[in-house]
Design an enzyme around this catalytic site. Structure first.
Site, PDB file in Angstrom:
ATOM      1  N   TYR A 179      29.436 -38.998  23.086  1.00  0.00           N
ATOM      2  CA  TYR A 179      28.690 -40.105  22.494  1.00  0.00           C
ATOM      3  C   TYR A 179      29.623 -41.043  21.758  1.00  0.00           C
ATOM      4  O   TYR A 179      30.788 -40.718  21.481  1.00  0.00           O
ATOM      5  CB  TYR A 179      27.589 -39.584  21.570  1.00  0.00           C
ATOM      6  N   LYS A 192      34.759 -36.878  21.499  1.00  0.00           N
ATOM      7  CA  LYS A 192      33.543 -37.117  20.705  1.00  0.00           C
ATOM      8  C   LYS A 192      32.338 -36.538  21.448  1.00  0.00           C
ATOM      9  O   LYS A 192      31.503 -37.254  22.011  1.00  0.00           O
ATOM     10  CB  LYS A 192      33.373 -38.606  20.420  1.00  0.00           C
ATOM     11  N   GLU A 235      39.303 -32.890   8.516  1.00  0.00           N
ATOM     12  CA  GLU A 235      38.556 -34.135   8.312  1.00  0.00           C
ATOM     13  C   GLU A 235      37.222 -33.803   7.661  1.00  0.00           C
ATOM     14  O   GLU A 235      36.946 -32.658   7.338  1.00  0.00           O
ATOM     15  CB  GLU A 235      38.346 -34.865   9.643  1.00  0.00           C
ATOM     16  N   LEU A 271      39.104 -36.152  15.136  1.00  0.00           N
ATOM     17  CA  LEU A 271      38.637 -37.277  15.932  1.00  0.00           C
ATOM     18  C   LEU A 271      39.538 -38.484  15.671  1.00  0.00           C
ATOM     19  O   LEU A 271      39.886 -38.766  14.530  1.00  0.00           O
ATOM     20  CB  LEU A 271      37.190 -37.632  15.564  1.00  0.00           C
TER      21      LEU A 271
END
Length: 281
Positions: A33, A144, A176, A201
């Site tokens: 996505y 992702k 993260e 990411l």
């Protein structure tokens, strides 16, 4: 009035949008996505998000089912139909519907879904209170993917403890946030954020903000850091498509920057919003 969503070539009311129970996104989280922020009815960082979409799809041996120009027009049409001024458009692409089998099916039509969410992106940010937790996600966080259960678990845990979010830790080092990239600012004013790898990411907002920080002559170092180092930092913040630059004012009960947004994060958020408005499409 319900939202208009896009599903496999058609615009329809959200109540009428249906996906097969055999869709591999449902059965295997076999999909990726992207999310684009919308400001003043325009799309932020569209080219960057499309480049990452193609990269994520390539890793899992899928392709984009429509052209980039078609995706841009779908985004714009959803903005028009939903009168979206500020918020986000989420896009999900799965491998499509097929009988349940772990092996990738051949000749299956992919599922393409886009929908809008109205959100306040630009109001004053008071700051987030975060806790740390082990990073239990899969090893390809640079993709992702729609498999977001670990992040959902982390956010829910933070909520249950009266906090806003989680910073994830692996081998003693922050990877993260649960859905964001993480940063600290040293007492000397240097911005520290983890270097790009499969462990995090590759944030589109991250790239834009670091570019702006460099243009503002802010010093940047890309490396991992510990929770203890973050607790002793001058400032901390996160970036994401729908958070922009968001200050972190508490980490595991320790206040950062006197529990107030610091000057670096405030300045970067202001500049990022200004530059995004100029370059939006």
């Amino acid at each position: 009035m319900s939202r208009t969503v896009y599903l496999n070539g058609a615009y329809m009311p959200e109540e009428e949008a249906m996906v097969s129970v055999f869709d591999r996104g449902f059965l295997f989280a076999d999909g990726v996505y992207e999310v684009c922020a919308i400001l003043d009815g325009k799309i932020i960082d569209f080219e960057g998000h499309m480049a990452r979409l193609e990269r994520s799809l390539g890793v899992v041996e899928m392709s984009v089912p429509v052209t980039k120009s078609e995706l841009l027009e779908i985004h714009r049409e959803l903005i028009r139909r939903n009168a979206l001024e500020e918020g986000a458009i989420y896009m999900q692409i799965t491998r499509g519907a097929a009988d349940r089998d772990f092996i990738y099916p051949k000749g299956v039509e992919q599922t393409l879904v886009l929908f809008t969410q109205a959100k306040d992106l630009t109001s004053e940010k008071d700051g987030l209170k975060v806790i740390s937790a082990p990073d239990i996600r899969w090893g390809r966080r640079d993709v992702k993917t729609v498999q977001l259960l670990a992040s959902s678990m982390a956010k829910t845990m933070a909520k249950s403890k009266g906090k806003d979010d989680v910073w994830l830790v692996e081998d003693g080092l922050v990877t993260e946030g649960s859905s964001s990239n993480a940063y600290i600012v040293t007492n000397e004013g240097k911005i520290i954020t983890r270097n790009l790898s499969n462990s995090i990411l590759h944030g589109i907002t991250r790239a834009s903000v670091l570019k702006l920080a460099a243009e503002l002559d802010m010093e940047i170092e890309e490396r991992p850091f510990t929770i203890e180092e973050a607790q002793n930092a001058s400032e901390a913040f996160i970036t994401s498509a729908t958070s922009f630059v968001y200050p972190v004012i508490e980490i595991d009960g320790i206040e950062i920057s006197d529990a107030k947004p610091g000057p670096v994060s405030k300045r970067l958020n202001q500049v990022y919003a200004e530059e995004s408005r100029k370059s939006a499409c």
